[in-house]
Design a protein around this motif. Structure first.
Motif, PDB file in Angstrom:
ATOM      1  N   GLN A  56       0.880  -1.354  -0.295  1.00  0.00           N
ATOM      2  CA  GLN A  56      -0.119  -0.378   0.086  1.00  0.00           C
ATOM      3  C   GLN A  56       0.906   1.537  -0.174  1.00  0.00           C
ATOM      4  O   GLN A  56       0.610   2.356  -0.527  1.00  0.00           O
ATOM      5  CB  GLN A  56      -1.238  -0.494   1.374  1.00  0.00           C
ATOM      6  CG  GLN A  56      -2.146  -0.877   1.041  1.00  0.00           C
ATOM      7  CD  GLN A  56      -1.912  -2.258   2.097  1.00  0.00           C
ATOM      8  OE1 GLN A  56      -0.185  -2.747   1.887  1.00  0.00           O
ATOM      9  NE2 GLN A  56      -2.695  -2.630   2.881  1.00  0.00           N
ATOM     10  N   LEU A  57       2.307   1.329   1.375  1.00  0.00           N
ATOM     11  CA  LEU A  57       2.743   2.452   0.704  1.00  0.00           C
ATOM     12  C   LEU A  57       3.638   2.585  -0.592  1.00  0.00           C
ATOM     13  O   LEU A  57       3.698   3.410  -1.193  1.00  0.00           O
ATOM     14  CB  LEU A  57       3.983   2.279   1.408  1.00  0.00           C
ATOM     15  CG  LEU A  57       4.532   2.854   2.262  1.00  0.00           C
ATOM     16  CD1 LEU A  57       5.474   3.139   4.037  1.00  0.00           C
ATOM     17  CD2 LEU A  57       5.978   3.110   1.076  1.00  0.00           C
ATOM     18  N   GLY A  58       3.943   1.698  -0.753  1.00  0.00           N
ATOM     19  CA  GLY A  58       4.564   1.323  -2.349  1.00  0.00           C
ATOM     20  C   GLY A  58       3.652   2.247  -3.625  1.00  0.00           C
ATOM     21  O   GLY A  58       3.826   2.978  -4.501  1.00  0.00           O
ATOM     22  N   VAL A  59       2.417   1.624  -3.604  1.00  0.00           N
ATOM     23  CA  VAL A  59       1.681   2.200  -4.800  1.00  0.00           C
ATOM     24  C   VAL A  59       1.255   3.350  -4.605  1.00  0.00           C
ATOM     25  O   VAL A  59       1.136   4.514  -5.885  1.00  0.00           O
ATOM     26  CB  VAL A  59      -0.076   1.373  -4.306  1.00  0.00           C
ATOM     27  CG1 VAL A  59      -1.035   2.054  -5.185  1.00  0.00           C
ATOM     28  CG2 VAL A  59       0.532  -0.376  -5.182  1.00  0.00           C
ATOM     29  N   CYS A 173       9.802   4.448  -9.126  1.00  0.00           N
ATOM     30  CA  CYS A 173       9.721   3.224  -9.193  1.00  0.00           C
ATOM     31  C   CYS A 173       9.570   2.702  -7.933  1.00  0.00           C
ATOM     32  O   CYS A 173      10.053   2.799  -6.887  1.00  0.00           O
ATOM     33  CB  CYS A 173      10.812   2.905 -10.480  1.00  0.00           C
ATOM     34  SG  CYS A 173      12.132   2.147  -9.818  1.00  0.00           S
ATOM     35  N   VAL A 174       8.768   1.667  -7.669  1.00  0.00           N
ATOM     36  CA  VAL A 174       8.754   0.966  -7.013  1.00  0.00           C
ATOM     37  C   VAL A 174       9.163  -0.867  -7.411  1.00  0.00           C
ATOM     38  O   VAL A 174       7.837  -1.322  -8.337  1.00  0.00           O
ATOM     39  CB  VAL A 174       7.027   0.514  -6.145  1.00  0.00           C
ATOM     40  CG1 VAL A 174       6.908  -0.139  -5.234  1.00  0.00           C
ATOM     41  CG2 VAL A 174       7.242   2.331  -5.806  1.00  0.00           C
ATOM     42  N   HIS A 231      19.077   9.623 -15.325  1.00  0.00           N
ATOM     43  CA  HIS A 231      19.179   9.288 -13.644  1.00  0.00           C
ATOM     44  C   HIS A 231      18.673   9.594 -12.548  1.00  0.00           C
ATOM     45  O   HIS A 231      18.667   8.852 -11.741  1.00  0.00           O
ATOM     46  CB  HIS A 231      20.232   8.011 -13.995  1.00  0.00           C
ATOM     47  CG  HIS A 231      21.534   8.230 -14.439  1.00  0.00           C
ATOM     48  ND1 HIS A 231      22.803   9.172 -15.111  1.00  0.00           N
ATOM     49  CD2 HIS A 231      21.979   8.032 -12.556  1.00  0.00           C
ATOM     50  CE1 HIS A 231      23.813   8.814 -14.411  1.00  0.00           C
ATOM     51  NE2 HIS A 231      23.250   8.940 -12.738  1.00  0.00           N
ATOM     52  N   ARG A 232      20.126  10.623 -12.248  1.00  0.00           N
ATOM     53  CA  ARG A 232      19.778  11.165 -10.485  1.00  0.00           C
ATOM     54  C   ARG A 232      19.073  11.382 -10.519  1.00  0.00           C
ATOM     55  O   ARG A 232      18.523  11.785  -9.462  1.00  0.00           O
ATOM     56  CB  ARG A 232      21.354  12.167 -10.745  1.00  0.00           C
ATOM     57  CG  ARG A 232      22.510  11.363 -11.492  1.00  0.00           C
ATOM     58  CD  ARG A 232      23.078  12.240 -11.045  1.00  0.00           C
ATOM     59  NE  ARG A 232      23.628  13.648 -11.905  1.00  0.00           N
ATOM     60  CZ  ARG A 232      24.051  14.542 -12.489  1.00  0.00           C
ATOM     61  NH1 ARG A 232      24.707  14.540 -11.432  1.00  0.00           N
ATOM     62  NH2 ARG A 232      23.644  15.246 -13.282  1.00  0.00           N
ATOM     63  N   ASP A 233      18.018  11.896 -11.210  1.00  0.00           N
ATOM     64  CA  ASP A 233      16.335  12.542 -10.766  1.00  0.00           C
ATOM     65  C   ASP A 233      15.202  10.912 -10.443  1.00  0.00           C
ATOM     66  O   ASP A 233      14.099  11.312  -9.652  1.00  0.00           O
ATOM     67  CB  ASP A 233      15.560  13.109 -11.786  1.00  0.00           C
ATOM     68  CG  ASP A 233      16.443  14.646 -12.326  1.00  0.00           C
ATOM     69  OD1 ASP A 233      17.384  14.824 -10.568  1.00  0.00           O
ATOM     70  OD2 ASP A 233      16.413  14.852 -13.206  1.00  0.00           O
ATOM     71  N   ILE A 234      15.922  10.122 -10.955  1.00  0.00           N
ATOM     72  CA  ILE A 234      15.321   9.075 -10.371  1.00  0.00           C
ATOM     73  C   ILE A 234      15.026   8.259  -9.063  1.00  0.00           C
ATOM     74  O   ILE A 234      16.440   8.220  -8.695  1.00  0.00           O
ATOM     75  CB  ILE A 234      15.278   7.672 -11.335  1.00  0.00           C
ATOM     76  CG1 ILE A 234      14.689   8.247 -13.094  1.00  0.00           C
ATOM     77  CG2 ILE A 234      13.970   6.542 -11.407  1.00  0.00           C
ATOM     78  CD1 ILE A 234      15.712   7.517 -14.397  1.00  0.00           C
ATOM     79  N   GLY A 235      13.713   8.071  -8.207  1.00  0.00           N
ATOM     80  CA  GLY A 235      13.947   7.267  -7.370  1.00  0.00           C
ATOM     81  C   GLY A 235      13.124   6.366  -6.975  1.00  0.00           C
ATOM     82  O   GLY A 235      12.328   5.848  -7.460  1.00  0.00           O
ATOM     83  N   CYS A 236      13.882   5.000  -6.475  1.00  0.00           N
ATOM     84  CA  CYS A 236      14.066   4.326  -6.478  1.00  0.00           C
ATOM     85  C   CYS A 236      13.469   3.372  -5.163  1.00  0.00           C
ATOM     86  O   CYS A 236      14.228   3.722  -4.181  1.00  0.00           O
ATOM     87  CB  CYS A 236      15.145   3.014  -6.930  1.00  0.00           C
ATOM     88  SG  CYS A 236      14.250   1.476  -6.367  1.00  0.00           S
ATOM     89  N   THR A 237      12.495   2.589  -4.474  1.00  0.00           N
ATOM     90  CA  THR A 237      12.034   1.922  -3.100  1.00  0.00           C
ATOM     91  C   THR A 237      11.715   0.605  -3.862  1.00  0.00           C
ATOM     92  O   THR A 237      11.214   0.061  -4.735  1.00  0.00           O
ATOM     93  CB  THR A 237      10.331   2.951  -2.732  1.00  0.00           C
ATOM     94  OG1 THR A 237      10.486   4.296  -2.395  1.00  0.00           O
ATOM     95  CG2 THR A 237       9.742   2.177  -1.696  1.00  0.00           C
ATOM     96  N   LEU A 238      12.171  -0.578  -2.401  1.00  0.00           N
ATOM     97  CA  LEU A 238      12.776  -1.482  -2.346  1.00  0.00           C
ATOM     98  C   LEU A 238      11.529  -1.565  -1.435  1.00  0.00           C
ATOM     99  O   LEU A 238      12.012  -2.045  -0.249  1.00  0.00           O
ATOM    100  CB  LEU A 238      13.245  -1.972  -2.856  1.00  0.00           C
ATOM    101  CG  LEU A 238      13.868  -3.470  -2.691  1.00  0.00           C
ATOM    102  CD1 LEU A 238      13.588  -4.306  -3.408  1.00  0.00           C
ATOM    103  CD2 LEU A 238      15.508  -4.330  -2.209  1.00  0.00           C
TER     104      LEU A 238
END
Length: 311
Positions: A56-59, A173-174, A231-238
């Motif tokens: 839910q947090l990721g979405v 991206c998640v 690419h330095r503007d892209i946030g990634c959540t795992l």
């Protein structure tokens, strides 16, 4: 201190990863804990047991991109046993967002990447219907080699999915569905994540394009440059599923050398709490490098509207 706390318009080609620019999580109270939000160009790991609310947090984080970047984020599902993490249901119920899916088993035409109607997709479940566990110990040598071969075939499709979104303005991206293992080195999911993170998300846009187009790169080079992104503007959540259920156990969980947690800029722990005979949920920002953060343990509930932090 605990062991854990020790530890479709194109975006302009500018580096906006400054302290004044944060990626909102979709939960204002969590943004407050994080000093304004997540830092672009970094890795955030959200860790907790199955069912604790990570998806839910990721979405919500992905959906928050609509307001900030004019594009929702994307969801990449690594679940390997045939079932997804209910992303479609959560997106529609919580945000009235109908996910468009990238079909990993279909024929994908790289030449159409410039067509947003074709390549701009919200969700990819890369190991659909495999029905397998994800560690070397679960498979004999022949099965492991077969699994590795399947993984290698999926990498080209993963490149197409991410690049086809980034050239059309996606900036977050998640990655979900990572199952717990005793050793990360034995997990095919972690191996896939490491490839995606270092060879797609943290790679210059033109080199990602070379990996996608290969011999056809030169004939696409002009369009690659006109669709350049930083690419330095892209946030990634795992979203990382843990063995530990209780938040107290997560707080003292040791970080091993090479653990994905050791390389993360931000770590958010989510776990169960107990007060007498009552169980609850709480989260804690265990690490937020390069920023002030609130280290409180904050209770939350899961409602029909998603995660509600109680501050």
């Amino acid at each position: 201190m605990t062991a854990m706390t020790q530890l479709h318009t194109f975006a302009p080609l500018t580096h906006s990863s400054t302290m004044s620019h944060r990626l909102k999580t979709g939960i204002p109270e969590l943004d407050d804990l994080l000093g304004g939000g997540l830092i672009p160009g970094t890795l955030t790991v959200v860790m907790g047991a199955s069912g604790i609310g990570k998806t839910q947090l990721g979405v919500g984080f992905a959906n928050a991109g609509i307001e900030q970047e004019g594009q929702s984020g994307i969801l990449f599902d690594l679940t390997s046993r045939g079932d997804s993490q209910n992303h479609t249901a959560y997106a529609e119920r919580l945000h009235d967002w109908r996910l468009s899916e990238f079909e990993p088993n279909g024929q994908w035409d790289a030449a159409k990447v410039w067509d947003a109607d074709y390549s701009r997709r919200d969700y990819m479940h890369i190991f659909q219907h495999s029905g397998r566990r994800v560690t070397a110990n679960d498979l004999d040598s022949d099965s492991w080699r077969e699994w590795k071969y399947e993984q290698s075939k999926k990498l080209d499709q993963a490149i197409a999915f991410f690049y086809g979104n980034f050239v059309h303005g996606v900036r977050r991206c998640v990655i979900d569905g990572v199952e717990p293992t005793d050793k990360a080195a034995d997990s095919i999911q972690f191996e896939m994540f490491e490839y995606i993170y270092h060879q797609i998300l943290r790679k210059e846009h033109d080199w990602v394009a070379r990996d996608l187009f290969r011999v056809a790169f030169r004939q696409n080079q002009e369009r690659v440059e006109s669709h350049a992104y930083d690419h330095r503007d892209i946030g990634c959540t795992l979203l990382y599923t843990s063995h530990e259920v209780m938040l107290d156990d997560l707080l003292v969980r040791p970080i091993q050398s090479g653990d994905v947690l050791s390389n993360a800029n931000t770590i958010i722990l989510m776990g169960k709490t107990r007060d007498g005979n009552k169980m609850g949920r709480a989260l804690h920002v265990a690490k937020h490098r390069g920023s002030a953060c609130d280290e409180s343990i904050v209770p939350y509930t899961i409602t029909e509207a998603g995660l509600q932090l109680m501050r």
